[in-house]
Design an enzyme around this catalytic site. Structure first.
Site, mmCIF file in Angstrom:
data_model
loop_
_atom_site.group_PDB
_atom_site.id
_atom_site.type_symbol
_atom_site.label_atom_id
_atom_site.label_comp_id
_atom_site.label_asym_id
_atom_site.label_seq_id
_atom_site.Cartn_x
_atom_site.Cartn_y
_atom_site.Cartn_z
ATOM 1 C CG HIS A 87 -0.543 0.370 2.495
ATOM 2 N ND1 HIS A 87 -0.214 -0.539 3.466
ATOM 3 C CD2 HIS A 87 -0.331 1.577 3.061
ATOM 4 C CE1 HIS A 87 0.167 0.084 4.557
ATOM 5 N NE2 HIS A 87 0.111 1.384 4.345
ATOM 6 C CG ASP A 225 0.248 -3.938 2.818
ATOM 7 O OD1 ASP A 225 0.867 -3.530 1.818
ATOM 8 O OD2 ASP A 225 -0.544 -3.223 3.466
ATOM 9 C CB SER A 661 2.752 1.775 6.397
ATOM 10 O OG SER A 661 1.545 1.389 6.963
HETATM 11 N N1 ARG Z 1 -4.614 0.732 7.526
HETATM 12 C C1 ARG Z 1 -3.313 0.701 6.974
HETATM 13 C C2 ARG Z 1 -2.652 2.113 7.056
HETATM 14 O O1 ARG Z 1 -3.191 2.995 7.646
HETATM 15 C C3 ARG Z 1 -3.285 0.142 5.600
HETATM 16 C C4 ARG Z 1 -3.996 0.932 4.569
HETATM 17 C C5 ARG Z 1 -3.952 0.418 3.174
HETATM 18 N N2 ARG Z 1 -4.990 -0.498 2.841
HETATM 19 C C6 ARG Z 1 -6.267 -0.150 2.488
HETATM 20 N N3 ARG Z 1 -7.132 -1.105 2.255
HETATM 21 N N4 ARG Z 1 -6.669 1.078 2.346
HETATM 22 O O2 ARG Z 1 -2.037 2.625 6.170
HETATM 23 N N1 ASP Z 2 -1.159 1.620 7.834
HETATM 24 C C1 ASP Z 2 -0.448 2.707 8.463
HETATM 25 C C2 ASP Z 2 0.567 3.372 7.526
HETATM 26 O O1 ASP Z 2 0.356 3.441 6.345
HETATM 27 C C3 ASP Z 2 0.178 2.285 9.728
HETATM 28 C C4 ASP Z 2 -0.740 2.501 10.877
HETATM 29 O O2 ASP Z 2 -1.482 3.495 10.872
HETATM 30 O O3 ASP Z 2 -0.678 1.712 11.810
HETATM 31 O O4 ASP Z 2 1.525 3.966 7.944
#
Ligand code: ARG
Ligand code: ASP
Length: 759
Positions: A87, A225, A661
C-alpha cells in the site's frame, strides 16, 4: 520475611512486570541509551543502543529510509533492495498499470535489473545523524514572552542553527529541525535523499491487498502487504537524478532476514517514521475529536465511498482508475470509526479525567506550579468550546472542497495559475503551469470520471449546506441555485457546473492549456467551476480561517505549557515525544489480545486462514490459482513454520502509527522478522490514548514475503541478494556464534548468523 520487605518486593515485581509488557512510546534513536536500553534488554534485546543508532559506525539506522516522506522502507540487500508495503508503493504500482499490463491485478516482478521501473518524484531518505539543538533553539526565549515574540526568537535561532549545520553540506544532504514535546525541545536531522528509486516487485492485489477494505485495520489478518523497490546511485554511490547509467546503491547496512519466525512473548522492535500522534491532549480535546469531529468526517467519507464503490464494482476500468483514491479515502474513514469506538470501550476519556484530577491535586499542593499551570485545564475547556464550530467547519471544508470532490481541488489548483499570472506575469504563470502539470494534471485525467465526481459533488455539497455550522459558508451555492435558503436541487447545480466547465473534460482542458497565458487565465476565470470554488473558498476564509487560526495558535501555546507541566508534575512517568514524522523506535513483544469478553486472539495467522476466507471471483477475497496450488501441495520450501503451516501475519505490542507502514519488525538480534503495515481495529485510538491491553500493530511475517517472492513469483534472484539467517536454531546449537559467511552463494541456502546487526 518481614512485611515491609515483602511489600517492596511486590512493588518491584509489579514495576518490573509492567515494564516487561510495556509497548507504549515512540523513542528517539539517539536517546535509547539513556532512556530505554535497560528496559529493552530486560525485555530480551541482545543488541546495544549503539548497535541500533550510531554516528561513528554502521548501525541499524543505516538500513532505514523515509519512503516518499509518507512511509518507511528498509534496505534488505547490499544492492540497495528496499522492502516496504504494497500500500506504500500502491501509487507507483498503479501508475505503471494498464488493462493490458495489469500489475495491480497480476503483480509485477522485474526478472533482471534492466526491467526495474523508475518512479519520478519518489525518494528514499536516510538519516545520517541526529543532534539535540534545544539549547541553541531556545536561547533568549523566556517564560514571559508572548507567543509571537517567542516564535520570532525561535525563527531567528533556527536560521542560525541551520546556517551552521548547512555549511559544507552537499546538495543531496539536508538539515531538518523539528520541535519535540510540543516545542519544549528541538532536534536536528542531517538527511541524505536518493531520487532514483525503482519498482522491483509487487505481488498481485489478491495477496498484497488481500481482504482489501473489509479486512483493513482488522485482526485476524491475511494480507501479504509488501512490495520491493531499489535505490540507485551515481558512479560514486552518492545520490544522483534518474539515469539509466545509475548503479544499485551499496548501503552502509542492510537487514539480515530471520526465517525462524516468532512466538508469543518474543521481543520485537519497529524502526521507522511515525507521522503524527496526540498523546498529551486534554480531555476536552479528546471528547471533541471522538464526539464531534470524527463523526462529521466519517459521514462525509461514507457518502463519497458509497458512490465510488458502486461504479468500481460495475466497471473494471473504473476499478483501476479509482483503486488508489478509494483506498486512501476508506482508510481513515475506517480508522476514525475504530478510534472513537476504542476510546469508548477503554474509557479513554475517563482516564484523561483521572490524570487531570491527579494533576490538579499535585499542583494545588505546590504554589509555584499552581501559579504557572493552574489555569491550563480551564483554559483548554474554554478554548476547545470556542474553536468547535470553526474546527467543524474546517473539517467540512477540507473534506468536501479539498479532498472528496475531485474537480474542486483541480479548480483550486488551476486558480494558482491565475494568481501566478496576476502576481508574476507570463514567467510566473509558466513556472506554475509546469509544476502543476508535472505534479498534478498529467496524472489527473487518467484516473478521472466526471460522471462519478458529479454525483459525489451533489451529495457532498448538500451535506455541507445542511451541516456546516455557519450558514454563510454555503451562500455561493444559494446564489447559484437562485435561492436564499432552504435546500435546492443539487443534482441540477452539479449538472450545470460540470457540463459548463472545460475542466471536467481532458480534451477541452488541453485545448485551453495550449493557448497563450493571457487567454488561459481568461478562460479559467470564466469557468463556472473555478468561480464556484473561488467563492466557496472566499466564504470559508472570511468566516472561518482567521478565527480558527487564532484559536489554534492559542491552543498550541497552551499545549506547549501543558506538556512542560506534565513532565514537571509527573517526574515518575517516562514521557516520549508525540510522533512528528521523524525517525523513532518502538519496542514490545509478540502478543495476542482480548478484543471482547471471553475471546482471545492468538498472535499468528496462517495461509489456512486466508483459504477459509477465499471467495472465488470476489472483489476482496479472491485468491490466485497458483497460491491455492502451493497451499494444496504444502509446497512452502524452507519458509514453513515448525507446525508445517505457512504463516502470514503476526501482531505485537509495538506502538505505531501512520507513517510506520513499511517499517521493519526487528528481533532481539537485529534481524528482520516482519514488515509493519497496520494496527488492530480495537486499538486504533493508540494515536490519542495508547492502551497496552488492546493496542497491537500488525506485521507480515518475513517468511511469507520470502515464500511469495521465491515460490509464488519465481523471483529467486532476489532471495539470492538477501541474507537469510537462523538466529533461534543457532542459539540451540551453540552459544558462541560462528563466523558469518561473507557472500550469498546459492539460492535457498540459509546461513547461520551471529547476533550482530552488521554484515
Ligand atoms: N490501515 C493501513 C494504514 O493505515 C493500511 C492501509 C492500506 N490499505 C487499504 N485497504 N486502504 O495505512
Ligand atoms: N497503515 C499505516 C501506515 O500506512 C500504519 C498505521 O497506521 O498503523 O503507515
Amino acid at each position: 520475611m518481614n512485611k515491609s520487605i515483602k511489600l517492596i518486593k511486590f512493588v518491584v515485581f509489579l514495576l518490573f512486570t509492567q515494564s516487561l509488557t510495556a509497548g507504549e512510546g515512540m523513542w528517539l534513536p539517539l536517546l535509547l541509551e539513556s532512556l530505554n536500553e535497560d528496559e529493552m534488554k530486560n525485555m530480551g534485546l541482545k543488541l546495544t543502543a549503539e548497535d541500533i543508532y550510531s554516528v561513528n559506525k554502521s548501525s541499524l539506522k543505516d538500513a532505514i529510509v523515509h519512503f516518499g516522506g509518507f512511509c518507511t522502507a528498509e534496505v534488505i540487500s547490499n544492492q540497495g533492495l528496499l522492502l516496504t508495503n504494497h500500500h506504500c508503493g500502491y501509487g507507483q504500482i498503479q501508475s505503471h498499470t494498464t488493462l493490458e499490463n495489469n500489475y495491480l491485478k497480476d503483480g509485477f516482478w522485474a526478472m533482471k535489473k534492466s526491467e526495474e521501473l523508475p518512479n519520478p518524484g519518489l525518494f528514499a531518505r536516510f538519516i545520517l545523524r541526529i543532534e539535540d539543538v534545544s539549547a541553541d533553539m531556545l536561547a533568549g526565549v523566556t517564560d514571559n514572552m508572548s507567543s509571537k515574540v517567542r516564535q520570532s526568537q525561535i525563527d531567528k535561532n533556527m536560521s542560525m542553527v541551520r546556517a551552521k549545520f548547512e555549511q559544507d553540506l552537499p546538495a543531496y544532504d539536508d538539515v531538518v529541525i523539528r520541535p519535540f514535546y510540543h516545542g519544549n525541545q528541538y532536534f536536528l536531522f542531517i538527511t541524505r535523499t536518493f531520487n532514483d528509486v525503482r519498482l522491483v516487485g509487487a505481488p498481485p492485489e489478491a495477496v498484497g491487498k488481500y481482504g482489501s477494505d473489509t479486512d483493513n485495520w482488522v485482526w485476524p489478518r491475511h494480507t501479504g502487504d509488501f512490495a520491493m523497490f531499489r535505490i540507485y546511485a551515481g558512479p560514486d554511490n552518492l545520490p544522483a537524478d534518474y539515469s539509466p547509467d545509475n548503479k544499485p546503491y551499496t548501503p552502509k547496512h542492510s537487514l539480515p532476514i530471520s526465517v525462524d519466525g516468532v512466538e508469543e512473548g518474543d521481543f520485537t522492535m519497529v524502526f521507522g517514521f511515525p507521522g503524527r500522534t496526540n498523546q498529551y491532549l486534554p480531555g476536552s480535546a479528546v471528547k471533541q475529536t471522538v464526539e464531534v469531529l470524527n463523526p462529521a468526517k466519517i459521514s462525509i467519507r461514507e457518502k463519497a465511498l458509497g458512490i465510488i464503490d458502486k461504479y468500481m464494482r460495475n466497471d473494471p476500468q473504473v476499478k483501476i482508475q479509482y483503486a488508489s483514491k478509494f483506498a486512501r479515502v476508506a482508510n481513515y474513514w475506517k480508522k476514525w470509526i475504530g478510534e472513537s469506538q476504542g476510546i469508548k470501550t477503554t474509557d479513554g476519556l475517563g482516564k484523561k479525567r483521572d490524570l487531570e484530577a491527579e494533576f490538579t491535586k499535585r499542583i494545588n499542593a505546590n504554589p509555584k506550579q499552581k501559579a504557572k499551570y493552574g489555569n491550563l485545564l480551564g483554559d483548554f475547556d474554554q478554548l476547545y468550546k470556542d474553536i468547535e464550530p470553526y474546527a467543524l467547519s474546517k473539517d467540512y471544508f477540507d473534506e468536501v472542497v479539498f479532498r472528496n470532490v475531485e474537480i474542486l481541488r483541480a479548480a483550486g489548483l488551476a486558480g494558482r495559475m491565475v494568481s501566478a499570472f496576476e502576481n508574476n506575469g507570463a514567467e510566473g504563470y509558466n513556472n506554475m503551469k509546469q509544476r502543476l502539470k508535472a505534479g498534478y494534471f498529467d496524472g489527473f485525467y487518467k484516473n478521472y470520471r466526471p460522471e462519478i465526481d458529479q454525483e459525489v459533488f451533489a451529495a457532498l455539497l448538500s451535506m455541507y449546506k445542511e451541516n456546516a455550522p455557519f450558514k454563510g459558508l454555503s451562500s455561493p451555492m444559494d446564489k447559484m441555485m437562485g435561492m436564499r435558503d432552504g435546500m435546492g436541487d443539487f443534482d441540477a447545480l452539479a449538472e450545470k457546473l460540470y457540463a459548463g466547465s472545460f475542466m471536467t473534460k481532458q480534451a477541452e482542458f488541453e485545448k485551453v492549456m495550449a493557448m497563450k497565458p493571457k487567454e488561459v487565465v481568461a478562460a479559467i476565470k470564466a469557468d463556472p467551476l473555478y468561480t464556484f470554488t473561488t467563492e466557496m473558498e472566499a466564504a470559508y476564509k472570511d468566516i472561518v480561517e482567521g478565527k480558527y487560526n487564532a484559536y489554534n495558535t492559542e491552543i498550541a501555546e497552551k499545549q506547549r505549557l501543558y506538556m512542560e507541566a506534565l513532565i514537571t508534575v509527573f517526574p515518575e512517568k517516562k514521557m516520549y515525544p508525540d510522533a512528528n514524522s521523524t525517525m523513532r523506535i518502538t519496542y514490545g513483544q509478540v502478543n495476542g489480545y482480548t478484543p471482547r469478553d471471553a475471546v482471545y486472539y492468538t498472535p499468528v495467522t496462517y495461509l489456512d486462514g486466508a483459504m477459509a476466507k477465499y471467495k472465488p471471483g470476489d472483489y476482496e477475497f479472491d485468491m490466485p490459482a497458483k497460491l491455492i496450488d502451493l497451499y494444496e501441495k504444502k509446497d512452502y520450501g524452507q519458509y514453513a513454520a515448525e507446525n508445517g503451516k505457512m504463516p502470514i501475519c503476526f501482531i505485537g505490542s509495538n506502538h505505531t502509527t501512520g507513517g510506520n507502514s513499511g517499517s521493519p519488525a526487528i528481533d532481539a538480534n537485529g534481524n528482520l522478522i516482519g514488515l509493519n503495515f497496520d494496527r488492530v481495529w480495537e486499538g486504533t485510538m493508540s494515536d490519542i490514548n495508547y492502551d497496552a491491553s488492546i493496542c497491537r500493530n500488525i506485521m507480515v511475517d518475513a517468511r511469507y514475503i520470502l515464500f511469495i517472492v521465491d515460490k509464488y513469483a519465481g523471483a529467486g534472484h532476489l532471495i539470492n541478494e538477501m541474507f537469510l539467517v537462523n538466529p533461534k536454531k543457532m542459539a540451540e546449537v551453540t552459544p558462541t556464534p560462528p563466523v558469518i559467511p561473507k557472500k550469498n552463494k546459492k539460492k535457498g541456502k540459509i546461513r547461520i548468523k551471529a547476533p550482530d546487526p552488521k554484515q
